[in-house]
Enzyme design. Sequence first.
Site, PDB file in Angstrom:
ATOM      1  CG  ASN A  85      -0.424  -0.102   2.494  1.00 15.05           C
ATOM      2  OD1 ASN A  85       0.769  -0.345   2.640  1.00 15.05           O
ATOM      3  ND2 ASN A  85      -1.232   0.099   3.511  1.00 15.05           N
ATOM      4  CE  LYS A 107       8.472 -10.749   0.742  1.00 14.72           C
ATOM      5  NZ  LYS A 107       7.668 -10.166  -0.368  1.00 14.72           N
ATOM      6  N   GLY A 153       2.714  -5.181   7.483  1.00 13.21           N
ATOM      7  CA  GLY A 153       1.754  -5.952   6.699  1.00 13.21           C
ATOM      8  C   GLY A 153       0.642  -6.458   7.595  1.00 13.21           C
ATOM      9  CD  GLU A 192       4.943   0.046  12.937  1.00 10.84           C
ATOM     10  OE1 GLU A 192       3.734   0.257  13.122  1.00 10.84           O
ATOM     11  OE2 GLU A 192       5.833   0.482  13.667  1.00 10.84           O
ATOM     12  CB  CYS A 214      -2.160   0.372   8.593  1.00  6.46           C
ATOM     13  SG  CYS A 214      -0.879   1.624   8.545  1.00  6.46           S
ATOM     14  CD  GLU A 231      -6.352  -3.256   8.439  1.00  8.14           C
ATOM     15  OE1 GLU A 231      -5.839  -4.353   8.158  1.00  8.14           O
ATOM     16  OE2 GLU A 231      -5.728  -2.200   8.420  1.00  8.14           O
ATOM     17  CD  GLU A 239       8.518   0.944  10.652  1.00  3.55           C
ATOM     18  OE1 GLU A 239       9.336   0.163  10.156  1.00  3.55           O
ATOM     19  OE2 GLU A 239       7.505   1.339  10.054  1.00  3.55           O
TER      20      GLU A 239
HETATM   21  P1  NAD Z   1       0.616  -9.057   3.794  1.00  5.74           P
HETATM   22  O1  NAD Z   1       0.879  -9.413   5.204  1.00  5.74           O
HETATM   23  O2  NAD Z   1      -0.138  -9.997   2.959  1.00  5.74           O
HETATM   24  O3  NAD Z   1       1.981  -8.803   3.033  1.00  5.74           O
HETATM   25  C1  NAD Z   1       2.963  -7.919   3.521  1.00  5.74           C
HETATM   26  C2  NAD Z   1       4.311  -8.417   3.078  1.00  5.74           C
HETATM   27  O4  NAD Z   1       4.542  -9.672   3.679  1.00  5.74           O
HETATM   28  C3  NAD Z   1       4.463  -8.630   1.578  1.00  5.74           C
HETATM   29  O5  NAD Z   1       5.777  -8.272   1.194  1.00  5.74           O
HETATM   30  C4  NAD Z   1       4.268 -10.120   1.432  1.00  5.74           C
HETATM   31  O6  NAD Z   1       4.930 -10.665   0.319  1.00  5.74           O
HETATM   32  C5  NAD Z   1       4.934 -10.601   2.680  1.00  5.74           C
HETATM   33  N1  NAD Z   1       4.541 -11.937   3.123  1.00  5.74           N
HETATM   34  C6  NAD Z   1       3.338 -12.536   3.020  1.00  5.74           C
HETATM   35  N2  NAD Z   1       3.414 -13.784   3.535  1.00  5.74           N
HETATM   36  C7  NAD Z   1       4.688 -13.944   3.976  1.00  5.74           C
HETATM   37  C8  NAD Z   1       5.391 -14.991   4.603  1.00  5.74           C
HETATM   38  N3  NAD Z   1       4.821 -16.144   4.892  1.00  5.74           N
HETATM   39  N4  NAD Z   1       6.682 -14.779   4.913  1.00  5.74           N
HETATM   40  C9  NAD Z   1       7.297 -13.607   4.619  1.00  5.74           C
HETATM   41  N5  NAD Z   1       6.695 -12.596   4.026  1.00  5.74           N
HETATM   42  C10 NAD Z   1       5.394 -12.750   3.713  1.00  5.74           C
HETATM   43  O7  NAD Z   1      -0.072  -7.620   3.854  1.00  5.74           O
HETATM   44  P2  NAD Z   1      -0.559  -6.731   2.646  1.00  5.74           P
HETATM   45  O8  NAD Z   1      -1.851  -7.270   2.172  1.00  5.74           O
HETATM   46  O9  NAD Z   1       0.538  -6.526   1.655  1.00  5.74           O
HETATM   47  O10 NAD Z   1      -0.760  -5.322   3.381  1.00  5.74           O
HETATM   48  C11 NAD Z   1      -1.941  -4.961   3.987  1.00  5.74           C
HETATM   49  C12 NAD Z   1      -1.829  -5.086   5.478  1.00  5.74           C
HETATM   50  O11 NAD Z   1      -0.719  -4.338   5.955  1.00  5.74           O
HETATM   51  C13 NAD Z   1      -3.026  -4.510   6.192  1.00  5.74           C
HETATM   52  O12 NAD Z   1      -3.429  -5.338   7.249  1.00  5.74           O
HETATM   53  C14 NAD Z   1      -2.509  -3.199   6.758  1.00  5.74           C
HETATM   54  O13 NAD Z   1      -3.188  -2.712   7.872  1.00  5.74           O
HETATM   55  C15 NAD Z   1      -1.103  -3.534   7.057  1.00  5.74           C
HETATM   56  N6  NAD Z   1      -0.310  -2.320   7.123  1.00  5.74           N
HETATM   57  C16 NAD Z   1       0.142  -1.914   8.337  1.00  5.74           C
HETATM   58  C17 NAD Z   1       0.876  -0.753   8.442  1.00  5.74           C
HETATM   59  C18 NAD Z   1       1.404  -0.261   9.751  1.00  5.74           C
HETATM   60  O14 NAD Z   1       2.260   0.605   9.754  1.00  5.74           O
HETATM   61  N7  NAD Z   1       0.944  -0.778  10.871  1.00  5.74           N
HETATM   62  C19 NAD Z   1       1.150  -0.012   7.298  1.00  5.74           C
HETATM   63  C20 NAD Z   1       0.668  -0.456   6.082  1.00  5.74           C
HETATM   64  C21 NAD Z   1      -0.057  -1.643   6.017  1.00  5.74           C
END
Ligand code: NAD
Length: 481
Positions: free
Chosen positions: A149, A172, A226, A248, A282, A383, A460
């Site tokens: 995002n 990554k 994520g 985060e 987020c 969410e 952060e």
């Molecule tokens: P996601 O968890 O699916 O993916 C995030 C990252 O993790 C990607 O790079 C993905 O390839 C990687 N990933 C997925 N599975 C993995 C595994 N098994 N091992 C290692 N890496 C893995 O999340 P998303 O859909 O990309 O992002 C949306 C989410 O992120 C939402 O829940 C949002 O709230 C959160 N987010 C949080 C913040 C914050 O600062 N707290 C900021 C932005 C987004």
Amino acid sequence: MIYGNYIAGEWQDPGASGTFPVINPATGEVIAEVACATADDIRRAIDGADAARAAWAATPAIERSVVMRRAAQIMMDRIDELAAILVKEQGKPLAQAKGEITYGCGFIDWFAEEGRRAYGTTIPASVPDKRIVIIRQPIGISVAITPWNFPSLQLLRKLGAALGAGCPMIAKPAELTPLSALEIARAFDEAGLPKGLLSVVCAPEPYEFTDVIMADPRVRAVSFTGSTEVGKLLMRRGADHVKKVSLELGGQAPTIVFEDADLDAVVVETMASKFRNMGQTCVSVNRIYVHESIIDELADRLKAAMAQMPIGDGLEPDTAVGPLVEPAALEKVQRHVDDAVAKGARVVVGGNRATAAHLKSDQFFEPTLLVGVDESMQVMQEETFGPVAPLVPFTDEADVVARANGTPFGLSAYVFTRDINRAIRVSEALEFGTVGINDSTFSAVQAPFGGYKESGLGREGGFLGLDEFMEYKFISIGHVG
Ligand code: NAD
């Protein structure tokens, strides 16, 4: 265009291990192919980081800061090109993409200076002739795993802290949006960052990446942004070598609008928070609790504001609402709206895919306002990550604070009131890492950001950001005769 991975200061031959496509969500077109990093590539990145680690840790922070600032300047000089790439891979409106890159570069500058302020301390000892000295040292090889995002900001914030602390980083990016991260690598390469200090590996199969980095004891810190689900998995996996895992994670941000709120401010701030990046943030306002005496008026005002939001390709200058990042995201938003309606909510505006003739893909969703919402509905439980604003009535302060806190998440919350005593009371009672009082747009490099409860671990940015990449060492100095 075909991108190779950037491994320990070298651009990988993209033909070697196959590629995966990056798709523009506004058009459905493939805009680039990116090489798939193999397990060997990831190991090479770790080896390169290990080789570069000690020299960077020993480099005076003021010299590290010169390279970092140069890279930030290269990105700012190129902001038009980088913002267009970001829009094409992710979908947000161009002005927001420029804002994201500017904000991200602000973290590089901030941490370039914070590295110079990585102070230790001395502590009075309990016996004569002893000295207690505390120093801070870089933790070692770090890993960043970032979401789609904010593909530029999320990496720049982590990378700034790691390099400023004296650590190499292996990044990554999300498989949907790898290009911004590869462009960041290009800027640091051109800025003269020594080889090995940064690698960007694009692994469409993230489990393999996790296996390699978690198995290697040289990787000491993993900084993840994520979903909460993946964050928990990484925390478990990090346990084997007791890695420092910073998280985060997801949010489910509440806004509480009291009856004395400045409704002009509520509309401006809520629109900004709700619809930035089409609600795919987020910290996006997800549960809008409004005192029942003003809920109809606020609904009317929000409806009017939402009518002023052109939907389209983020590259078009007037666009306020771009596409959602992928079909699954759109399906989730529709599911949440349908669930709310089935349970008694009413759609004031929006509620469906946007299908205007000028739209070139079917990934656009109308800005949507729901009333008659309650906590039984999915929009209030998880969410939505989309442009949906649910309004929920309340009457009592203690009750609404309890409802706002009634979630496993604790990232950010918002309060609107003119009563300073209530503002202080409620902001302190809310179990969230960031609380905005009459403010929903609080991004600031100098403030520490992070979540309570299942929204994360660590902070952060700000004066705490370096700590995610540092160890504290206690040196006890005795007396020799
Ligand atoms: P996601 O968890 O699916 O993916 C995030 C990252 O993790 C990607 O790079 C993905 O390839 C990687 N990933 C997925 N599975 C993995 C595994 N098994 N091992 C290692 N890496 C893995 O999340 P998303 O859909 O990309 O992002 C949306 C989410 O992120 C939402 O829940 C949002 O709230 C959160 N987010 C949080 C913040 C914050 O600062 N707290 C900021 C932005 C987004």
